[in-house]
Design a protein around this motif. Structure first.
Motif, PDB file in Angstrom:
ATOM      1  N   VAL A   1      89.447  32.758  48.351  1.00  0.00           N
ATOM      2  CA  VAL A   1      88.607  31.676  47.829  1.00  0.00           C
ATOM      3  C   VAL A   1      87.556  31.300  48.878  1.00  0.00           C
ATOM      4  O   VAL A   1      87.171  30.146  49.012  1.00  0.00           O
ATOM      5  N   SER A   2      87.088  32.312  49.612  1.00  0.00           N
ATOM      6  CA  SER A   2      86.092  32.081  50.663  1.00  0.00           C
ATOM      7  C   SER A   2      84.712  31.885  50.049  1.00  0.00           C
ATOM      8  O   SER A   2      84.512  32.028  48.837  1.00  0.00           O
ATOM      9  N   PHE A   3      83.734  31.572  50.888  1.00  0.00           N
ATOM     10  CA  PHE A   3      82.359  31.321  50.445  1.00  0.00           C
ATOM     11  C   PHE A   3      81.406  32.297  51.144  1.00  0.00           C
ATOM     12  O   PHE A   3      80.712  31.940  52.090  1.00  0.00           O
TER      13      PHE A   3
ATOM     14  N   GLY B   1      76.397  26.628  44.294  1.00  0.00           N
ATOM     15  CA  GLY B   1      76.803  25.509  45.124  1.00  0.00           C
ATOM     16  C   GLY B   1      75.965  24.258  44.966  1.00  0.00           C
ATOM     17  O   GLY B   1      75.032  24.191  44.170  1.00  0.00           O
ATOM     18  N   CYS B   2      76.330  23.249  45.751  1.00  0.00           N
ATOM     19  CA  CYS B   2      75.666  21.942  45.695  1.00  0.00           C
ATOM     20  C   CYS B   2      75.797  21.268  47.051  1.00  0.00           C
ATOM     21  O   CYS B   2      76.867  21.289  47.655  1.00  0.00           O
ATOM     22  N   SER B   3      74.701  20.663  47.506  1.00  0.00           N
ATOM     23  CA  SER B   3      74.700  19.961  48.795  1.00  0.00           C
ATOM     24  C   SER B   3      74.473  18.464  48.635  1.00  0.00           C
ATOM     25  O   SER B   3      74.134  17.782  49.601  1.00  0.00           O
TER      26      SER B   3
ATOM     27  N   THR C   1      79.831  11.079  45.261  1.00  0.00           N
ATOM     28  CA  THR C   1      81.175  10.655  45.656  1.00  0.00           C
ATOM     29  C   THR C   1      82.251  10.998  44.630  1.00  0.00           C
ATOM     30  O   THR C   1      83.435  11.014  44.968  1.00  0.00           O
ATOM     31  N   PHE C   2      81.853  11.285  43.388  1.00  0.00           N
ATOM     32  CA  PHE C   2      82.842  11.557  42.333  1.00  0.00           C
ATOM     33  C   PHE C   2      83.091  13.037  42.106  1.00  0.00           C
ATOM     34  O   PHE C   2      83.961  13.413  41.316  1.00  0.00           O
ATOM     35  N   CYS C   3      82.343  13.919  42.771  1.00  0.00           N
ATOM     36  CA  CYS C   3      82.253  15.314  42.347  1.00  0.00           C
ATOM     37  C   CYS C   3      82.914  16.282  43.325  1.00  0.00           C
ATOM     38  O   CYS C   3      82.762  16.158  44.542  1.00  0.00           O
ATOM     39  N   VAL C   4      83.614  17.283  42.767  1.00  0.00           N
ATOM     40  CA  VAL C   4      84.309  18.276  43.584  1.00  0.00           C
ATOM     41  C   VAL C   4      83.482  19.536  43.826  1.00  0.00           C
ATOM     42  O   VAL C   4      83.875  20.391  44.616  1.00  0.00           O
ATOM     43  N   VAL C   5      82.349  19.674  43.143  1.00  0.00           N
ATOM     44  CA  VAL C   5      81.613  20.939  43.180  1.00  0.00           C
ATOM     45  C   VAL C   5      81.261  21.409  44.594  1.00  0.00           C
ATOM     46  O   VAL C   5      81.439  22.594  44.912  1.00  0.00           O
ATOM     47  N   PRO C   6      80.778  20.530  45.507  1.00  0.00           N
ATOM     48  CA  PRO C   6      80.471  21.040  46.858  1.00  0.00           C
ATOM     49  C   PRO C   6      81.691  21.627  47.566  1.00  0.00           C
ATOM     50  O   PRO C   6      81.546  22.505  48.421  1.00  0.00           O
ATOM     51  N   TYR C   7      82.878  21.153  47.198  1.00  0.00           N
ATOM     52  CA  TYR C   7      84.101  21.621  47.846  1.00  0.00           C
ATOM     53  C   TYR C   7      84.642  22.887  47.192  1.00  0.00           C
ATOM     54  O   TYR C   7      85.376  23.654  47.820  1.00  0.00           O
ATOM     55  N   THR C   8      84.304  23.110  45.913  1.00  0.00           N
ATOM     56  CA  THR C   8      84.841  24.272  45.200  1.00  0.00           C
ATOM     57  C   THR C   8      83.840  25.420  45.109  1.00  0.00           C
ATOM     58  O   THR C   8      84.228  26.580  44.969  1.00  0.00           O
ATOM     59  N   ARG C   9      82.543  25.114  45.161  1.00  0.00           N
ATOM     60  CA  ARG C   9      81.518  26.167  45.077  1.00  0.00           C
ATOM     61  C   ARG C   9      80.668  26.275  46.333  1.00  0.00           C
ATOM     62  O   ARG C   9      79.802  27.141  46.424  1.00  0.00           O
TER      63      ARG C   9
END
Length: 442
Positions: free
Chosen positions: A128-130, A156-158, A162-170
């Motif tokens: 699950v690397s980037f 990804g997303c930068s 505060t509510f979102c997991v996308v930067p951590y998962t993508r």
């Protein structure tokens, strides 16, 4: 007999794109053909989404349903990909040891190697690397069935709302080079694609490298795609208000092939809530962006996202959201009750909104948006629309289904030979979730 692949996809259009590319990879390297029956599959993949509440539990529920197939067919490979995989990693194998491979959105191109390693070692494989943009360099040319296709232009997303997991998962925002994107679209056009949707978590943050050290923004990419004669329409999603630059707004005036529809999530109409969400703009700034967009493209259809019941949201805050909706008149929206996502800053915020209050607010918001949607539909009655025919209608297979420039579904009577072509229809009725049309013959 050809070996078969079953994929179940959850979540956003990025995941739909990724699932299509998973199928391409496994067809090219292992000769797997898609099936819609998990019982027939040699490889089963769940491509997951972690944006909504209880997403992880739904994944384990679905895994439990195919566990018996593993017992019946010993060489069956079960894989979990997408954002839940990225978030949970080896924890998926620990909880469901019959899972063979776990991969993230950036490592889907490594699936064939992971399957081979699983069979060679007898051990589950987790990656699950980037690896940034490596995925796109390793994918085979896309195959499509139809005249419309998705093209992922960045990952990804930068923004770190505060509510979102996308930067951590993508991962962080990484854009594909301009020439790579244009080559993929040209390949799709050669296969008959006439309409492309450019994808990214924050697609308008696109910054793709060009020759000579220059960087292309989304407006530049749109201009280049519009020069391709075979491409008739261009869409892009999902956008962030902070990245709606003057050049991009100007593209709605200059680029005729860019559709008259934009999905621009606002989330809330209250500045206090927007600040707590770390969205980076105020309600007034959002209104200003919309005014400039509609000046550039009169009649622009605007859809959005809303979160109600965010921690600390008051009735006055919610009233501000309703006022924003009343003033802007959206043409549809995805709206949700806030659900805490593990590891995000919003989980530590005080003053949670009681569920009953949040549900009431959601119902009121959706009622208002639905009324606006219906009003927009009725205003289209009597108009003539150029539509892309996508196939048989969902409910009545005697009808055809098509999509307008502003992203409305139109059903009309017509010959199936029209599928994957553009035709003109006259809109004769506005229904609950679609339009009724009649084919215009010259």
């Amino acid at each position: 007999m050809a070996r078969k692949l079953y994929i179940r996809t959850f979540g956003c259009q990025m995941n739909e794109y990724d699932s299509a590319r998973i199928a391409d990879v496994l067809a090219a390297e292992d000769g797997l053909a898609l099936t819609d029956r998990p019982d027939d599959a040699d490889v089963i993949v769940f491509n997951t989404c972690s944006v909504r509440e209880k997403a992880q539990e739904r994944v384990f529920h679905d895994l439990g349903r195919v566990r018996a197939l593993k017992a019946q067919k010993g060489d069956l490979i079960i894989g979990v990909g997408g954002c839940v995989a990225s978030q949970e990693g080896a924890g998926i194998v620990k909880r469901a040891p019959y899972v063979d491979i776990v991969f993230g959105p950036q490592t889907l191109h490594r699936i064939p190697q992971m399957i081979r390693a699983r069979r060679a070692t007898g051990k589950p494989q987790v990656d699950v690397s980037f690896p940034e943009i490596e995925k796109f360099d390793r994918l085979p040319p896309p195959t499509v069935d139809g005249a419309a296709a998705y093209v992922s232009i960045m990952e990804g997303c930068s923004k770190y709302c505060t509510f979102c997991v996308v930067p951590y998962t993508r991962g962080e925002e990484v854009s594909r080079p301009l020439d790579d994107v244009l080559t993929e679209i040209a390949d799709l056009a050669d296969q008959g694609v006439r309409e492309v949707t450019l994808l990214g978590q924050n697609v308008n943050a696109y910054r793709g490298s060009m020759g000579g050290g220059e960087v292309a923004d989304l407006a530049t990419l749109l201009e280049h795609v519009a020069e391709m004669p075979s491409i008739e329409r261009i869409r892009f999603t999902t956008s962030h208000p902070k990245e709606m630059t003057p050049r991009l707004i100007d593209a709605f005036e200059r680029v005729d092939k860019l559709v008259s529809h934009l999905h621009l999530p606002v989330q809330s109409g209250a500045d206090r809530v927007l600040a707590a969400m770390k969205r980076g703009y105020t309600a007034l700034e959002y209104r200003s962006i919309v005014r400039r967009l509609r000046r550039a493209r009169p009649g622009l259809s605007l859809t959005s996202d809303f979160i109600v019941g965010f921690p600390g949201e008051t009735e006055a805050d919610f009233a501000g959201t309703l006022k924003l909706i009343e003033d802007i008149r959206f043409d549809g929206a995805f709206s949700f009750i806030y659900s805490p996502r593990p590891g995000t800053p919003a989980t530590a915020l005080p003053n949670p909104v009681p569920r009953a209050i949040a549900q009431d607010r959601l119902a009121r918001l959706q009622s208002l948006v639905d009324a606006q949607y219906q009003s927009h539909s009725e205003a289209m009655v009597g108009s003539r629309q150029r539509v892309l025919v996508t196939g048989p209608a969902t409910r009545d297979e005697g009808d055809l289904q098509a999509r307008t420039d502003n992203n409305r579904v139109v059903n009309f009577a017509g010959d199936a030979v029209l599928t994957n072509t553009y035709v003109d229809v006259a809109i004769v009725a506005a229904q609950a979730h679609s339009l009724r049309g009649e084919l215009v013959t010259l």
